[in-house]
Design a protein around this motif. Structure first.
Motif, mmCIF file in Angstrom:
data_model
loop_
_atom_site.group_PDB
_atom_site.id
_atom_site.type_symbol
_atom_site.label_atom_id
_atom_site.label_comp_id
_atom_site.label_asym_id
_atom_site.label_seq_id
_atom_site.Cartn_x
_atom_site.Cartn_y
_atom_site.Cartn_z
ATOM 1 N N GLU A 71 10.907 5.217 74.041
ATOM 2 C CA GLU A 71 11.745 6.034 74.923
ATOM 3 C C GLU A 71 12.275 7.266 74.195
ATOM 4 O OE1 GLU A 71 14.735 3.408 76.335
ATOM 5 O OE2 GLU A 71 13.394 2.272 77.654
ATOM 6 N N LYS A 72 12.746 7.087 72.971
ATOM 7 C CA LYS A 72 13.243 8.226 72.194
ATOM 8 C C LYS A 72 12.114 9.202 71.875
ATOM 9 C CE LYS A 72 17.112 5.856 69.934
ATOM 10 N NZ LYS A 72 17.691 5.446 68.623
ATOM 11 N N TYR A 73 10.954 8.659 71.545
ATOM 12 C CA TYR A 73 9.802 9.499 71.196
ATOM 13 C C TYR A 73 9.382 10.359 72.385
ATOM 14 C CZ TYR A 73 5.224 10.637 69.169
ATOM 15 O OH TYR A 73 4.136 11.289 68.667
ATOM 16 N N GLN A 74 9.329 9.764 73.567
ATOM 17 C CA GLN A 74 8.982 10.541 74.757
ATOM 18 C C GLN A 74 10.006 11.642 75.010
ATOM 19 O OE1 GLN A 74 8.633 7.087 77.473
ATOM 20 N NE2 GLN A 74 6.567 7.780 77.931
ATOM 21 N N HIS A 75 11.268 11.333 74.832
ATOM 22 C CA HIS A 75 12.317 12.334 75.032
ATOM 23 C C HIS A 75 12.171 13.474 74.022
ATOM 24 C CE1 HIS A 75 16.213 14.029 76.005
ATOM 25 N NE2 HIS A 75 16.572 13.951 74.735
ATOM 26 N N ARG A 76 11.886 13.143 72.769
ATOM 27 C CA ARG A 76 11.750 14.178 71.742
ATOM 28 C C ARG A 76 10.515 15.048 72.000
ATOM 29 N NH1 ARG A 76 14.816 11.894 67.449
ATOM 30 N NH2 ARG A 76 16.698 11.154 68.504
ATOM 31 N N ILE A 77 9.428 14.444 72.443
ATOM 32 C CA ILE A 77 8.219 15.220 72.748
ATOM 33 C C ILE A 77 8.504 16.215 73.869
ATOM 34 C CG2 ILE A 77 5.934 15.047 73.812
ATOM 35 C CD1 ILE A 77 5.425 12.559 72.212
ATOM 36 N N THR A 78 9.209 15.770 74.890
ATOM 37 C CA THR A 78 9.540 16.655 76.011
ATOM 38 C C THR A 78 10.408 17.812 75.548
ATOM 39 O OG1 THR A 78 9.422 14.775 77.534
ATOM 40 C CG2 THR A 78 10.557 16.750 78.305
ATOM 41 N N GLN A 82 9.398 21.843 75.389
ATOM 42 C CA GLN A 82 10.210 22.847 76.070
ATOM 43 C C GLN A 82 10.610 23.965 75.112
ATOM 44 O OE1 GLN A 82 13.449 20.560 77.670
ATOM 45 N NE2 GLN A 82 12.289 19.856 79.448
ATOM 46 N N GLU A 83 11.055 23.602 73.916
ATOM 47 C CA GLU A 83 11.459 24.615 72.933
ATOM 48 C C GLU A 83 10.262 25.460 72.498
ATOM 49 O OE1 GLU A 83 14.458 25.333 72.085
ATOM 50 O OE2 GLU A 83 15.400 23.697 73.191
ATOM 51 N N GLU A 84 9.116 24.812 72.318
ATOM 52 C CA GLU A 84 7.921 25.546 71.910
ATOM 53 C C GLU A 84 7.470 26.505 73.001
ATOM 54 O OE1 GLU A 84 3.856 24.350 69.516
ATOM 55 O OE2 GLU A 84 4.492 23.100 71.198
ATOM 56 N N ASN A 85 7.558 26.083 74.238
ATOM 57 C CA ASN A 85 7.192 26.955 75.343
ATOM 58 C C ASN A 85 8.163 28.131 75.466
ATOM 59 O OD1 ASN A 85 5.444 27.281 77.840
ATOM 60 N ND2 ASN A 85 7.472 27.238 78.775
ATOM 61 N N GLY A 88 7.262 30.627 72.887
ATOM 62 C CA GLY A 88 6.075 31.377 73.291
ATOM 63 C C GLY A 88 6.389 32.448 74.328
ATOM 64 N N LEU A 89 7.247 32.135 75.298
ATOM 65 C CA LEU A 89 7.640 33.122 76.306
ATOM 66 C C LEU A 89 8.443 34.259 75.690
ATOM 67 C CD1 LEU A 89 8.650 30.741 79.255
ATOM 68 C CD2 LEU A 89 6.519 32.024 78.969
ATOM 69 N N PHE A 90 9.276 33.938 74.721
ATOM 70 C CA PHE A 90 10.052 34.979 74.038
ATOM 71 C C PHE A 90 9.131 35.939 73.291
ATOM 72 C CE2 PHE A 90 12.012 36.336 70.021
ATOM 73 C CZ PHE A 90 13.047 37.125 70.507
ATOM 74 N N LEU A 113 1.274 29.010 71.308
ATOM 75 C CA LEU A 113 2.434 28.132 71.424
ATOM 76 C C LEU A 113 2.573 27.542 72.821
ATOM 77 C CD1 LEU A 113 5.117 30.112 69.372
ATOM 78 C CD2 LEU A 113 3.915 28.032 68.700
ATOM 79 N N CYS A 114 2.360 28.358 73.840
ATOM 80 C CA CYS A 114 2.440 27.844 75.213
ATOM 81 C C CYS A 114 1.349 26.808 75.491
ATOM 82 C CB CYS A 114 2.344 28.997 76.208
ATOM 83 S SG CYS A 114 3.776 30.109 76.200
ATOM 84 N N ALA A 115 0.144 27.066 74.960
ATOM 85 C CA ALA A 115 -0.933 26.099 75.130
ATOM 86 C C ALA A 115 -0.641 24.811 74.373
ATOM 87 C CB ALA A 115 -2.252 26.706 74.651
#
Length: 295
Positions: A71-78, A82-85, A88-90, A113-115
């Protein structure tokens, strides 16, 4: 009439026997609860069973911890995606206002980064599947084994209580006294009955624990194989994209950055300069910078 009296006496003796059985069973429960030392030979005879129970408790606790980790791992991946995306947008926004080679680098990096953020989210599918299988394993296989362990522990308590009862009776046994010998035989029969029930449940527990360990290995091997394949695919694609950016801009002169390690208030600098030089030698130009008038 005599038959009726005999039935009453038999019923009374049966009630007494049940009370004695409960007494010794309760005494065994108290011995176990208080941690008092039990007969070393009786304890040694259950060494293999205790080893199986220790393994079962390990499987039970590690499955619960694994669910929390997933559960923690899934939360951290999400969150990481989000931060990586967002990064990339910045970079894409900055690249739209920079027509230099640096802008081209930012644009290429933003796409990578977005990919990468999108591909990383693919890891959640096998992790979700793993979480479901571990949860099912915990609710069904572990719960079923736990019920059998509970019945076995109850039977073991009754068996050891009967052994205490027989030990107590044997200490006062007089072979020449018929009543005492008959009582000993009844207690001995009680020990045999409880031992038979305990041995059966003991074998059931050992078999179920062995099957539990094998089932867990098969479950994790199958589920983690899918996760491993997805993870390797993600890193291959990400490494390929970033290596392409590195090769495309090979030989480009890097920027030199200067990092400010300490920020000071300009008023403090003026005060320090005034205290370190005479008043008539400290002058200020039109831009506000300080310089010293030579003597």
């Amino acid at each position: 009439m005599d038959g009726f009296v005999g039935d009453l006496l038999g019923e009374d003796s049966s009630v007494v026997a049940r009370m004695q059985k409960k007494f010794w069973k309760t005494k065994q429960v108290l011995i176990k609860a208080t941690g008092k030392k039990e007969d070393e030979y009786v304890v040694a005879s259950d060494a293999d069973l205790d080893a199986k129970l220790e393994f079962f408790r390990s499987v039970q606790s590690t499955c619960t911890e694994l669910l929390k980790v997933i559960e923690k791992y899934q939360h951290r991946i999400t969150r990481l995606s989000q931060e990586e995306n967002e990064l990339g947008l910045f970079l894409r926004f900055q690249a739209e206002h920079d027509r230099t080679k640096a802008g081209n680098m930012m644009d290429a990096t933003s796409k990578a980064l977005c990919a990468s953020a999108k591909k990383r989210m693919a890891l959640c599918a096998p992790l979700k599947r793993l979480h479901q299988e571990v949860e099912t394993f915990r609710r069904r296989a572990i719960a079923d084994t736990l019920l059998t362990v509970g019945r076995m522990e109850k039977a073991r308590t009754e068996y050891r209580g009967a052994l205490l009862w027989m030990k107590d009776v044997s200490q006062e046994l007089d072979p020449d006294t018929y009543k005492q010998l008959e009582k000993f035989r009844k207690v001995q029969g009680q020990v045999r009955a409880t031992k038979s029930q305990f041995e059966k449940l003991k074998n059931d527990v050992c078999q179920k624990v062995d099957m539990l360990g094998a089932s867990r290995c098969n479950m994790l091997s199958h589920s983690l194989c899918n996760y491993q394949t997805t993870l390797l695919h993600f890193w291959e694609k990400t490494a390929q994209a970033l290596s392409g950016i590195h090769d495309a801009f090979q030989g480009h002169v890097p920027y030199q950055f200067t990092t400010l390690k300490d920020l000071r208030d300009p008023l403090e600098q003026i005060t320090a300069a005034q205290q370190g030089a005479p008043d008539d030698k400290v002058l200020q130009d039109d831009t506000g910078s300080l310089w010293f008038n030579p003597p």
